[in-house]
Design a protein around this motif. Structure first.
Motif, PDB file in Angstrom:
ATOM      1  N   SER A 113       0.201  -1.931   9.872  1.00  0.00           N
ATOM      2  CA  SER A 113      -0.690  -1.039  10.606  1.00  0.00           C
ATOM      3  C   SER A 113      -0.056   0.342  10.671  1.00  0.00           C
ATOM      4  N   THR A 114      -0.885   1.368  10.522  1.00  0.00           N
ATOM      5  CA  THR A 114      -0.391   2.748  10.548  1.00  0.00           C
ATOM      6  C   THR A 114      -1.357   3.616  11.349  1.00  0.00           C
ATOM      7  N   PRO A 115      -1.390   3.477  12.673  1.00  0.00           N
ATOM      8  CA  PRO A 115      -2.347   4.253  13.462  1.00  0.00           C
ATOM      9  C   PRO A 115      -1.846   5.621  13.897  1.00  0.00           C
ATOM     10  N   LEU A 116      -0.606   5.977  13.582  1.00  0.00           N
ATOM     11  CA  LEU A 116      -0.027   7.213  14.077  1.00  0.00           C
ATOM     12  C   LEU A 116       0.177   8.208  12.945  1.00  0.00           C
ATOM     13  N   LEU A 117       0.165   9.481  13.298  1.00  0.00           N
ATOM     14  CA  LEU A 117       0.421  10.558  12.351  1.00  0.00           C
ATOM     15  C   LEU A 117       1.721  11.243  12.768  1.00  0.00           C
ATOM     16  N   GLN A 118       2.720  11.165  11.909  1.00  0.00           N
ATOM     17  CA  GLN A 118       4.000  11.806  12.170  1.00  0.00           C
ATOM     18  C   GLN A 118       4.047  13.158  11.479  1.00  0.00           C
ATOM     19  N   VAL A 119       4.405  14.192  12.240  1.00  0.00           N
ATOM     20  CA  VAL A 119       4.618  15.530  11.687  1.00  0.00           C
ATOM     21  C   VAL A 119       6.113  15.688  11.473  1.00  0.00           C
ATOM     22  N   PHE A 120       6.512  15.801  10.211  1.00  0.00           N
ATOM     23  CA  PHE A 120       7.936  15.810   9.854  1.00  0.00           C
ATOM     24  C   PHE A 120       8.260  17.091   9.117  1.00  0.00           C
ATOM     25  N   THR A 149       0.851  -1.194   0.000  1.00  0.00           N
ATOM     26  CA  THR A 149       0.000   0.000   0.000  1.00  0.00           C
ATOM     27  C   THR A 149       0.885   1.243   0.000  1.00  0.00           C
ATOM     28  N   PRO A 150       0.426   2.327  -0.594  1.00  0.00           N
ATOM     29  CA  PRO A 150       1.228   3.556  -0.601  1.00  0.00           C
ATOM     30  C   PRO A 150       1.272   4.204   0.782  1.00  0.00           C
ATOM     31  N   LEU A 151       2.275   5.015   0.994  1.00  0.00           N
ATOM     32  CA  LEU A 151       2.403   5.785   2.224  1.00  0.00           C
ATOM     33  C   LEU A 151       1.464   6.991   2.141  1.00  0.00           C
ATOM     34  N   VAL A 152       0.557   7.108   3.098  1.00  0.00           N
ATOM     35  CA  VAL A 152      -0.417   8.201   3.110  1.00  0.00           C
ATOM     36  C   VAL A 152       0.251   9.455   3.648  1.00  0.00           C
ATOM     37  N   THR A 153       0.292  10.520   2.841  1.00  0.00           N
ATOM     38  CA  THR A 153       0.967  11.755   3.221  1.00  0.00           C
ATOM     39  C   THR A 153       0.092  12.948   2.869  1.00  0.00           C
ATOM     40  N   ALA A 154       0.416  14.089   3.484  1.00  0.00           N
ATOM     41  CA  ALA A 154      -0.237  15.360   3.186  1.00  0.00           C
ATOM     42  C   ALA A 154       0.673  16.470   3.655  1.00  0.00           C
ATOM     43  N   SER A 155       0.558  17.629   3.034  1.00  0.00           N
ATOM     44  CA  SER A 155       1.362  18.782   3.431  1.00  0.00           C
ATOM     45  C   SER A 155       0.538  19.700   4.322  1.00  0.00           C
ATOM     46  N   ASN A 156       1.231  20.425   5.193  1.00  0.00           N
ATOM     47  CA  ASN A 156       0.578  21.321   6.139  1.00  0.00           C
ATOM     48  C   ASN A 156       0.429  22.707   5.510  1.00  0.00           C
ATOM     49  N   PRO A 157      -0.780  23.177   5.243  1.00  0.00           N
ATOM     50  CA  PRO A 157      -0.930  24.502   4.629  1.00  0.00           C
ATOM     51  C   PRO A 157      -0.398  25.635   5.495  1.00  0.00           C
ATOM     52  N   ARG A 158      -0.457  25.482   6.815  1.00  0.00           N
ATOM     53  CA  ARG A 158       0.055  26.532   7.691  1.00  0.00           C
ATOM     54  C   ARG A 158       1.573  26.610   7.670  1.00  0.00           C
ATOM     55  N   ASN A 159       2.206  25.494   7.583  1.00  0.00           N
ATOM     56  CA  ASN A 159       3.668  25.424   7.535  1.00  0.00           C
ATOM     57  C   ASN A 159       4.044  24.506   6.396  1.00  0.00           C
ATOM     58  N   PRO A 160       4.256  25.051   5.202  1.00  0.00           N
ATOM     59  CA  PRO A 160       4.480  24.184   4.033  1.00  0.00           C
ATOM     60  C   PRO A 160       5.694  23.274   4.135  1.00  0.00           C
ATOM     61  N   VAL A 203       4.311  10.304  -3.366  1.00  0.00           N
ATOM     62  CA  VAL A 203       4.747  11.487  -4.095  1.00  0.00           C
ATOM     63  C   VAL A 203       3.739  12.591  -3.821  1.00  0.00           C
ATOM     64  N   MET A 204       4.242  13.809  -3.633  1.00  0.00           N
ATOM     65  CA  MET A 204       3.384  14.943  -3.325  1.00  0.00           C
ATOM     66  C   MET A 204       4.053  16.216  -3.843  1.00  0.00           C
ATOM     67  N   PRO A 205       3.274  17.284  -4.079  1.00  0.00           N
ATOM     68  CA  PRO A 205       3.880  18.528  -4.544  1.00  0.00           C
ATOM     69  C   PRO A 205       4.803  19.121  -3.488  1.00  0.00           C
TER      70      PRO A 205
END
Length: 974
Positions: free
Chosen positions: A511-518, A479-490, A850-852
């Motif tokens: 299993s991926t129950p955690l959200l890492q802010v990197f 499965t792909p790694l679920v990612t997103a960018s933070n609009p407040r802090n790009p 992959v993400m912008p």
């Protein structure tokens, strides 16, 4: 405004246009074939697999656009990737950065002798960090490449690293294929010229300073694997490494996995599965060459399989001869026990060969760990043992009293422990791809380094697998790694990760129950939050010894202002646990699907600390007679609104409103208004051009779906349907009306849809770019048929700043259908106006996300080794952190300044008498007024602020002076 047009209804018009442009199609086909023929002649007949279409793809199917913007039909054309080489040169306007980060290996971190630097071994590099501020000083990339076979025997990986005993500025690094690097970690030199020894597989190395020929030099012991059940130890010095021929020390009928060299080259300890081998130097005479290294080995059995060990040896000099005084040995075992062997040398037979397992040793046993002991070390003074394992607890064993101290609730399992040279701190390598340094006095972290904590398939088996388990670990990335960018802090990206590799891999299902802010600009993990059910410290194993599977976060999306986060997590019981629920003719898979749990959650994101507060949880947001999967989640780019599409054939809009209680608006602790999320509109989707009741008529074949908002948020494009029968529906977001229904745009399963300008970019078994305003098919490329996992890992990303989109797909491997170690990916960048890709780049690893790129015209990719790649256009700079050495900052500047803080000499080499007097005066002032931070007890502050009710409090000025008096410091009297 989108006109209502049915593409199938215009079939006659499309055929007419295709006939009119037949000549152009023939010319285009000839040009493509001529290019392919010319490239094949220049590059030979090599063939490299690829998954993309035209200009670096395997095949072109469906249609393409001519110069007049009209569609032409082309027959299938195959373009081997060998025509352009295994990896094409990037376009002049695009560039690919070097990878950053990686996965920290199960190898002890290395302290520099002055404890100012920490050297960490990654899967593709050696990285040097400052222990004072956790900054990356230098990244030394190593050319480690893996095999496409995916077997542990053939996979090439780093197996060990060790600091030089004679030159503390150098480090030895060994690779499983026989390459050994001698690297200066302060300059990075030596990474390009490794030594090479002949070995089927290298299992490890250890280094010790040995006096030979009147000089002290590094001697390496290399543990080599001969067959599955045999191995040998070879000795090398610098001269032997350059010649590739070493001295044979010992051969085993079993394969040892751990090796230590100590006591100035007089002691060797090797550990096999349940046997310890101890080698003592036979002669006490001075050594002249490697040939004089002859050891007498003794072996004895241990109660459990060995996972780790540590030795503590003391030497003494008698009549100019160095002898071993004592050797203490501690081992950690696979079932949680720790065994301590005191004074091993006194219990060895005097002149026997030591073959066979002896029963003279009666060790002391310590047992607290429930599962395998991952690491155990002696303290510097020898009074303590420090151990760690899967329980995320650091255990300190006081040997004299038998008492234990604990440091619980670490972020992941402890893999390695290293005691600093002075004994003042511990370096802990954790299973979540992080390393910290803790002071021994206060047990508080003084340094922390963390990388991407995504799933990585290790090259070496886990210590948990030393004994047979009832479960099997995950052996592929499906499965792909679920990612997103933070609009407040790009510069921050959100990643859905697990509780370390052991918890992620356990149970056979990731299993991926955690959200890492990197933060990719500083390349540090900012925070980690649980957004699904987790079992980090509770009873997370069943009575049968099977790990309890945690949920997987499948979708993630943020509102454009970054205030709201929506997530979808799913959990379903494994098939082995649903036998008790089987009734009638239902299969195990059907029962498992019926008991699936799907949650849609809305979180409020903190503005300053990136905290997450759960506001609403929707159980089974798309539910009919049984739970339905949520296919996609999208956020409105112009407002705080989300949309979901599920297997029930419905699109639901989600908005927030004020939370009320008894008719009054609810407020939070700080007086803020509370909001709740709910479904504001439901839109039923047609299938095959007709409205169907999906509740009463279950689908016989699997469906899929995807969502995308237009850039102005006025239209929501929903793709939905069964295989090869999907439709694209344009929904008015204000009224919920269906503005357009287009069929025939998908072939096979719908994998993704994106909106860019007036075009829709649709991904299935084909990549299709369709202009919804002019009702024209811009171009379409066929993707090669691959496995189900490869289809899921084919991803789209759109960058609205550069008006381009990126397509990444695994490269098919005929010998390997599953996405295991050795898989590769290819990335292509397109614009919606031109079918010619602007960049086609082959990556040596599997791209999982992959993400912008933030505030840039490029893209950011994460690979299967937890590395980040940046693809930028033109003069844009990569948003990734650069090591201090790469930007021209000397990492030792602070050390030099601290070593000589009063170096006031200028370029002429001297200073005036007045300057020296001023400097002396400053030093005297600093000595006279030695300032120490004040420590204020909380009750002292409480006495000031709780002295009277609020209406009777003294003036604020008086309160200020009372508090200032507490925190003011006084000069220390001499």
């Amino acid at each position: 405004m989108v006109s209502r047009t049915d593409v199938n209804g215009n079939t006659a018009a499309l055929k007419k246009r295709k006939r009119e442009q037949k000549d152009d199609a023939v010319l285009a086909l000839k040009r493509l074939r001529s290019k392919s023929h010319a490239k094949q002649q220049s590059n030979g007949n090599a063939e490299v697999a690829s998954s993309l279409g035209k200009h670096g793809a395997d095949s072109i199917e469906a249609s393409a656009q001519n110069t007049n913007g009209e569609d032409v039909e082309l027959p299938d054309v195959s373009l081997p990737v060998a025509a352009r080489g295994a990896e094409t040169e990037p376009s002049a306007s695009w560039k690919v950065s070097k990878p950053m980060g990686g996965r920290m290996l199960d190898i002890d971190p290395i302290f520099s002798l002055d404890e100012r630097h920490l050297i960490i071994t990654y899967n593709t590099s050696i990285q040097v960090y400052s222990t004072e501020n956790s900054l990356l000083i230098r990244r030394i990339a190593l050319p480690v490449t893996g095999s496409d076979t995916g077997s542990d025997l053939m996979s090439t990986h780093i197996v060990a690293s060790s600091l030089s005993k004679t030159s503390p500025e150098e480090v030895w690094v060994a690779c499983s294929d026989g390459r050994i690097w001698h690297i200066n970690w302060k300059t990075g030199s030596g990474a390009e010229t490794p030594f090479t020894i002949e070995a089927k597989k290298v299992l490890g190395i250890t280094v010790e300073a040995v006096e030979m020929g009147g000089a002290t030099q590094d001697v390496l012991l290399v543990l080599k694997k001969l067959t599955k059940a045999s191995g040998q130890i070879m000795a090398f010095d610098a001269k032997a490494l350059s010649q590739g021929e070493g001295q044979l020390i010992h051969t085993y009928d079993e394969s040892p996995r751990l090796l230590r060299f100590a006591a100035g080259g007089r002691l060797i300890v090797a550990a096999a599965k349940e046997t310890l081998h101890i080698g003592l130097l036979k002669s006490d005479k001075k050594l002249n060459s490697l040939g004089d290294l002859e050891f007498q080995f003794h072996s004895f059995g241990v109660p459990d399989p060995i996972t780790c060990f540590d030795i503590r040896s003391e030497t003494q000099t008698h009549k100019k001869r160095t002898e071993i005084k004592s050797v203490d040995l501690v081992i950690g075992c696979a079932r949680g026990a720790i065994y301590l062997y005191d004074d091993v040398l006194s219990k060895l037979p005097g002149g026997g060969s030591g073959s066979g397992k002896m029963s003279l040793f009666q060790p002391r046993k310590y047992h607290w760990h429930r599962r395998a002991v991952h690491c155990v070390k002696w303290s510097e003074d020898g009074n303590y043992l420090i151990s760690g394992g899967y329980e995320t607890v650091l255990v300190l064993w006081q040997l004299d009293t038998g008492k234990t101290d604990f440091l619980p609730h670490l972020s992941a399992a402890i893999e390695n422990i290293v005691v600093s040279p002075r004994g003042s701190s511990y370096a802990l390598h954790l299973d979540d791809n992080s390393t910290m340094i803790m002071s021994t006095a206060e047990m508080k972290p003084t340094m922390y380094v963390s990388g991407i904590q995504s799933l990585v398939l290790g090259d070496q088996p886990s210590k948990e697998s030393v004994v047979r388990r009832v479960w099997k670990p995950v052996d592929e990335i499906s499965t792909p790694l679920v990612t997103a960018s933070n609009p407040r802090n790009p510069s921050q990206m959100f990643l859905c990760v697990g509780n370390g590799q052991q918890a992620t891999l356990g149970g056979g299902v990731p299993s991926t129950p955690l959200l890492q802010v990197f933060d990719i600009s500083s390349f540090q993990s900012v925070a980690k939050h649980a957004i699904a059910r987790t079992n980090p410290t509770d009873a997370n194993v069943t009575s049968q010894g099977i790990p309890i599977i945690e949920p997987m976060v499948t979708k993630l999306s943020l509102s454009p202002d970054g205030k709201w986060l929506a997530s979808v997590d799913e959990w379903q019981p494994p098939e082995r646990d649903v036998d008790a629920f089987l009734t009638g003719s239902k299969t195990v898979g059907e029962v498992s699907q019926e008991r699936r749990e799907t949650y849609l959650k809305f979180w409020e994101v903190g503005e300053e600390d990136s905290s997450f507060q759960l506001v609403s949880r929707i159980n089974e947001a798309h539910h009919t007679s049984q739970p339905k999967t949520i296919f996609d989640l999208a956020s409105d780019p112009t407002s705080s609104r989300f949309a979901t599409i599920g297997n029930d054939g419905m699109v639901r809009f989600w908005t927030s409103k004020l939370r009320r209680r008894d008719g009054l608006a609810s407020t939070g602790p700080e007086g803020q208004q509370l909001r709740a999320w709910s479904c504001s509109r439901t839109v039923a989707l047609p299938a095959r051009g007709q409205q169907v009741d999906l509740v009463e008529t279950p689908a016989k074949e699997s469906r899929s779906g995807a969502l995308a908002f237009s850039e102005d948020g006025s239209i929501l494009f929903a793709a939905f349907g069964a295989s090869s029968e999907g439709v694209v529906v344009a929904i008015d977001t204000e009224t919920g009306a269906l503005r357009d229904v287009v069929s025939g745009m998908f072939k096979g399963e719908i994998r993704g849809i994106k909106a860019l300008s007036s075009c829709l970019i649709m991904l299935s078994e084909e990549l299709t770019v369709y202009d919804v305003v002019s009702d024209e098919l811009q171009y379409s490329f066929g993707l090669k048929e691959t496995s189900e996992a490869a289809k899921r890992l084919t991803q789209l990303a759109v960058n609205y700043q550069s008006r381009t989109f990126a397509l990444v797909a695994p490269i098919p491997n005929p010998t390997q259908e599953r996405m295991r170690k050795g898989a590769k990916s290819e990335l292509a960048i397109f614009s919606v106006d031109d079918a010619e890709p602007q960049l086609v780049q082959t990556f040596p690893l599997l791209i999982t996300s992959v993400m912008p790129a933030p505030e840039s015209s490029g893209f950011v990719a994460v690979d299967s080794k937890a590395q980040i790649w940046s693809v930028t256009e033109g003069a844009d700079q990569a948003p990734l952190l650069q090591p201090l050495a790469d930007i021209g900052i000397d990492g030792d500047a602070d050390a030099k300044a601290e070593a000589d803080p009063l170096d006031l000499a200028g370029e002429d080499g001297g200073a005036s008498d007045e300057e020296m007097d001023d400097a002396d005066q400053d030093v005297e002032i600093e000595d006279d007024y030695d300032i120490h931070a004040a420590v204020v007890a909380p009750q002292r502050l409480a006495e000031i602020f709780n002295a009277a009710p609020a209406f009777a409090m003294p003036p604020i000025e008086d309160l200020f002076y009372q508090v200032a008096k507490l925190f003011s410091t006084k000069p220390v009297n001499a």
